[in-house]
Write a protein that holds these residues in place. Structure first.
Motif, mmCIF file in Angstrom:
data_model
loop_
_atom_site.group_PDB
_atom_site.id
_atom_site.type_symbol
_atom_site.label_atom_id
_atom_site.label_comp_id
_atom_site.label_asym_id
_atom_site.label_seq_id
_atom_site.Cartn_x
_atom_site.Cartn_y
_atom_site.Cartn_z
ATOM 1 N N HIS A 27 69.067 -124.865 -18.445
ATOM 2 C CA HIS A 27 69.013 -125.786 -17.293
ATOM 3 C C HIS A 27 67.628 -126.392 -17.049
ATOM 4 O O HIS A 27 67.437 -127.110 -16.059
ATOM 5 C CB HIS A 27 69.461 -125.035 -16.027
ATOM 6 C CG HIS A 27 70.862 -124.515 -16.102
ATOM 7 N ND1 HIS A 27 71.953 -125.329 -16.255
ATOM 8 C CD2 HIS A 27 71.344 -123.237 -16.070
ATOM 9 C CE1 HIS A 27 73.056 -124.586 -16.301
ATOM 10 N NE2 HIS A 27 72.713 -123.301 -16.200
ATOM 11 N N GLU A 72 71.907 -138.285 -11.859
ATOM 12 C CA GLU A 72 72.799 -137.315 -11.207
ATOM 13 C C GLU A 72 72.810 -135.988 -11.957
ATOM 14 O O GLU A 72 72.724 -134.913 -11.352
ATOM 15 C CB GLU A 72 74.221 -137.894 -11.147
ATOM 16 C CG GLU A 72 75.192 -137.032 -10.370
ATOM 17 C CD GLU A 72 76.591 -137.652 -10.297
ATOM 18 O OE1 GLU A 72 77.509 -136.916 -9.901
ATOM 19 O OE2 GLU A 72 76.742 -138.839 -10.638
ATOM 20 N N VAL A 73 72.881 -136.070 -13.284
ATOM 21 C CA VAL A 73 72.876 -134.852 -14.097
ATOM 22 C C VAL A 73 71.537 -134.143 -13.974
ATOM 23 O O VAL A 73 71.463 -132.913 -13.856
ATOM 24 C CB VAL A 73 73.178 -135.182 -15.573
ATOM 25 C CG1 VAL A 73 72.939 -133.954 -16.466
ATOM 26 C CG2 VAL A 73 74.613 -135.672 -15.737
ATOM 27 N N GLN A 74 70.447 -134.927 -14.012
ATOM 28 C CA GLN A 74 69.105 -134.329 -13.884
ATOM 29 C C GLN A 74 68.974 -133.560 -12.565
ATOM 30 O O GLN A 74 68.440 -132.444 -12.534
ATOM 31 C CB GLN A 74 68.026 -135.425 -13.943
ATOM 32 C CG GLN A 74 67.812 -135.991 -15.332
ATOM 33 C CD GLN A 74 66.658 -136.960 -15.363
ATOM 34 O OE1 GLN A 74 65.608 -136.717 -14.753
ATOM 35 N NE2 GLN A 74 66.821 -138.072 -16.076
ATOM 36 N N LYS A 75 69.482 -134.146 -11.501
ATOM 37 C CA LYS A 75 69.398 -133.498 -10.185
ATOM 38 C C LYS A 75 70.184 -132.193 -10.166
ATOM 39 O O LYS A 75 69.725 -131.170 -9.638
ATOM 40 C CB LYS A 75 69.939 -134.454 -9.112
ATOM 41 C CG LYS A 75 69.781 -133.929 -7.694
ATOM 42 C CD LYS A 75 70.256 -134.970 -6.686
ATOM 43 C CE LYS A 75 70.102 -134.429 -5.259
ATOM 44 N NZ LYS A 75 70.605 -135.414 -4.259
ATOM 45 N N GLU A 76 71.378 -132.195 -10.752
ATOM 46 C CA GLU A 76 72.229 -131.007 -10.785
ATOM 47 C C GLU A 76 71.595 -129.906 -11.633
ATOM 48 O O GLU A 76 71.592 -128.727 -11.251
ATOM 49 C CB GLU A 76 73.611 -131.379 -11.340
ATOM 50 C CG GLU A 76 74.615 -130.225 -11.396
ATOM 51 C CD GLU A 76 74.945 -129.658 -10.024
ATOM 52 O OE1 GLU A 76 75.305 -128.461 -9.963
ATOM 53 O OE2 GLU A 76 74.837 -130.401 -9.019
ATOM 54 N N GLU A 77 71.032 -130.271 -12.793
ATOM 55 C CA GLU A 77 70.404 -129.285 -13.673
ATOM 56 C C GLU A 77 69.136 -128.717 -13.048
ATOM 57 O O GLU A 77 68.837 -127.529 -13.205
ATOM 58 C CB GLU A 77 70.100 -129.905 -15.039
ATOM 59 C CG GLU A 77 71.325 -130.261 -15.857
ATOM 60 C CD GLU A 77 72.191 -129.057 -16.175
ATOM 61 O OE1 GLU A 77 71.650 -127.948 -16.341
ATOM 62 O OE2 GLU A 77 73.427 -129.215 -16.248
ATOM 63 N N GLU A 78 68.426 -129.531 -12.325
ATOM 64 C CA GLU A 78 67.211 -129.058 -11.637
ATOM 65 C C GLU A 78 67.578 -128.019 -10.568
ATOM 66 O O GLU A 78 66.893 -126.998 -10.405
ATOM 67 C CB GLU A 78 66.481 -130.239 -10.996
ATOM 68 C CG GLU A 78 65.146 -129.847 -10.377
ATOM 69 C CD GLU A 78 64.391 -131.057 -9.819
ATOM 70 O OE1 GLU A 78 63.388 -130.834 -9.118
ATOM 71 O OE2 GLU A 78 64.809 -132.195 -10.072
ATOM 72 N N LYS A 79 68.682 -128.290 -9.871
ATOM 73 C CA LYS A 79 69.159 -127.341 -8.860
ATOM 74 C C LYS A 79 69.536 -126.008 -9.502
ATOM 75 O O LYS A 79 69.181 -124.929 -9.003
ATOM 76 C CB LYS A 79 70.379 -127.946 -8.140
ATOM 77 C CG LYS A 79 71.001 -127.033 -7.096
ATOM 78 C CD LYS A 79 72.264 -127.667 -6.523
ATOM 79 C CE LYS A 79 72.961 -126.688 -5.576
ATOM 80 N NZ LYS A 79 74.255 -127.234 -5.103
ATOM 81 N N LYS A 80 70.253 -126.066 -10.620
ATOM 82 C CA LYS A 80 70.657 -124.844 -11.323
ATOM 83 C C LYS A 80 69.447 -124.093 -11.865
ATOM 84 O O LYS A 80 69.403 -122.858 -11.848
ATOM 85 C CB LYS A 80 71.625 -125.182 -12.456
ATOM 86 C CG LYS A 80 72.995 -125.635 -11.973
ATOM 87 C CD LYS A 80 73.909 -125.965 -13.145
ATOM 88 C CE LYS A 80 75.290 -126.413 -12.641
ATOM 89 N NZ LYS A 80 76.185 -126.779 -13.766
#
Length: 496
Positions: free
Chosen positions: A407, A418-426
């Motif tokens: 991640h 959007e994907v970058q934001k989600e992976e950063e959160k994970k």
């Protein structure tokens, strides 16, 4: 009944035969004495003197009529009926005789026969208001009987009880109505009331097969099957053709046998067989609420052993629906909720149990469920890292390494925003999980359900990149490189 409701027969002094005259005079004297006692409401003495009058002159209709009136006041309706019928046999125009016969039929629940008597009175005396009113009462009873019959067929037992209460206001001595009411009270689960009605009948008539059947039915529905069978057998002894008692006796024996077979299989660890036996037992008698509640709970217990947890929950819910006071079913369902991580539902069940039985054990079960519910509302760090709750330190480190690399934002630098934001959160969550689970003290507090903020640890302020760098050996120890040919996510180690 009015206190003057008796016959006053005038003597005829011009009687040819002296012996007959003397007999009549003596009988009339007994009648007058009976009348005096009747007025004083001493009905037992009145009965004795009217009997003496009848013994002297057994062909006098009014004497039988008076004794019938007395027996009615003594609630001895069957004997009163015999006297009233004898009175009208001796004198078919004896209006009060027909009226009293009708009253006896009415009290004994024979509204059709009562109607015929009241109609006869109205033939003799068309304006007789008492007969008119009693006829309406008889018609009302017949209507309630029809309503009760329909209600019983539709299994609307409350309606039947209502109808029987209305009929018993006038037909107070009718055992048939009382038994039907008692049977429906039993079918509604109102066993003490049903027992009371049946016992009242048996006090007056110990051989009443219907009342014995209802007594057995109450015991049967309260899961006292052995005692119930004794009453069913006694009812059949008194009334060999009593079909309901026969069926109930057969069901009681079958239910007991099947339940005991299921219990035996369960104790021997034959859970599949036990499950089938309990299922078969549940088909024997849908009306036996208490026993069926136990069978559903037993099947739920077997289901939990077979890891059919959702089915076990469903069975326990059925048991509780049948018996809302069944603590064992609440406890079994609560444990299934715990096993399926439905902690809020488990807490509700344990709260119900603790409110009913405030024991130390139930308090601890509630406390444990509340703790698990609290823990379930936090982030599940074990789930974030993809490890078991009993994972070792090395397993936690390996899991962090795998997830952190999966991640890391640099790996997804070429992806959509959007994907970058989600992976950063994970990536941040993985860092949080590792920070807690790799520290024995924090892990212990986390596992016990305590708030980590109490240690001054604010998860919102820490930097996941610092955790990553520290894990992989500081600055320059690790980097990602992406290229257009292979896409984001290519990486290599770079040692300084």
């Amino acid at each position: 009944m009015a206190t003057t409701d008796y016959e006053d027969v005038n003597m005829d002094p011009d009687v040819d035969l002296l012996s007959d005259e003397e007999l009549e005079r003596e009988a009339e004297g007994f009648k007058e004495q009976g009348n005096a006692f009747y007025i004083k409401k001493d009905y037992s003495e009145a009965y004795n003197y009217y009997t003496k009058a009848i013994d002297m002159c057994p062909k006098n209709a009014s004497y039988y009529g008076n004794r019938a009136a007395t027996l009615i006041m003594l609630y001895r309706y069957r004997e009163a009926l015999e006297d009233a019928q004898q009175a009208v046999r001796l004198d078919d125009t004896f209006m009060k005789g027909h009226l009293r016969e009708g009253k006896c039929h009415l009290s004994l629940g024979n509204a059709m026969a009562a109607s015929r008597c009241f109609l006869k009175v109205l033939e003799l005396e068309p304006d007789n208001s008492q007969a008119q009113q009693e006829l309406k009462t008889a018609e009302s009873i017949l209507e309630y009987e029809k309503m009760a019959e329909i209600g019983f067929e539709k299994r609307d037992f409350r309606m039947v009880v209502f109808c029987m209460d209305r009929t018993l206001e006038s037909a107070s001595a009718c055992h048939r109505f009382k038994v039907l009411k008692a049977e429906c009270l039993a079918l509604l689960g109102r066993y003490p009331e049903a027992q009371t009605v049946a016992s009242d009948i048996l006090r007056m008539d110990s051989t009443n097969g219907d009342a014995l059947y209802v007594r057995g039915l109450c015991l049967y529905y309260e899961d006292c099957i052995d005692k119930a069978v004794q009453f069913f057998v006694q009812a059949l002894r008194m009334a060999p053709d009593h079909e309901k008692a026969r069926i109930a006796c057969r069901n009681a024996k079958a239910l007991k046998a099947k339940k005991e077979e299921g219990n035996k299989s369960f104790k021997e660890g034959h859970f599949e067989a036990a499950y089938e036996l309990y299922s078969e037992a549940l088909t024997i008698d849908p009306n036996n609420i208490k026993t069926n509640a136990k069978l559903y709970c037993n099947r739920g217990t077997v289901g939990s052993k077979l890891k059919k947890l959702e089915q076990a929950i469903e069975d326990c819910t059925k048991a509780i629906k049948l018996d809302e006071t069944y603590i064992k079913a609440y406890l079994r369902r609560a444990q299934c909720y715990m096993d399926t991580e439905q902690y809020e539902e488990a807490v509700r069940d344990y709260e119900k149990v603790y409110q009913t039985e405030k024991t130390k054990e139930h308090k601890q079960l509630l406390k444990n469920a509340q703790l698990e519910m609290k823990k379930s509302k936090r982030k599940d760090y074990y789930k974030v890292l993809g490890v078991d709750k009993n994972a070792t330190e090395d397993e936690i480190k390996k899991a962090y390494r795998k997830r952190a690399l999966m991640h890391h934002p640099d790996r997804h630098s070429g992806a959509s925003a959007e994907v970058q934001k989600e992976e950063e959160k994970k990536f941040k969550e993985v860092g949080e999980a590792f920070t807690v689970l790799s520290d024995p003290k924090k892990k212990s507090r986390y596992d016990s359900g305590q708030d980590l903020e109490d240690d001054g640890m604010n998860m919102g302020d820490f930097d996941a990149n610092n955790i990553f760098k520290a894990f992989f050996g500081g600055p320059g120890g690790f980097s990602f490189e992406g290229n257009s040919s292979s896409g984001p996510g290519n990486f290599f180690f770079q040692f300084g």
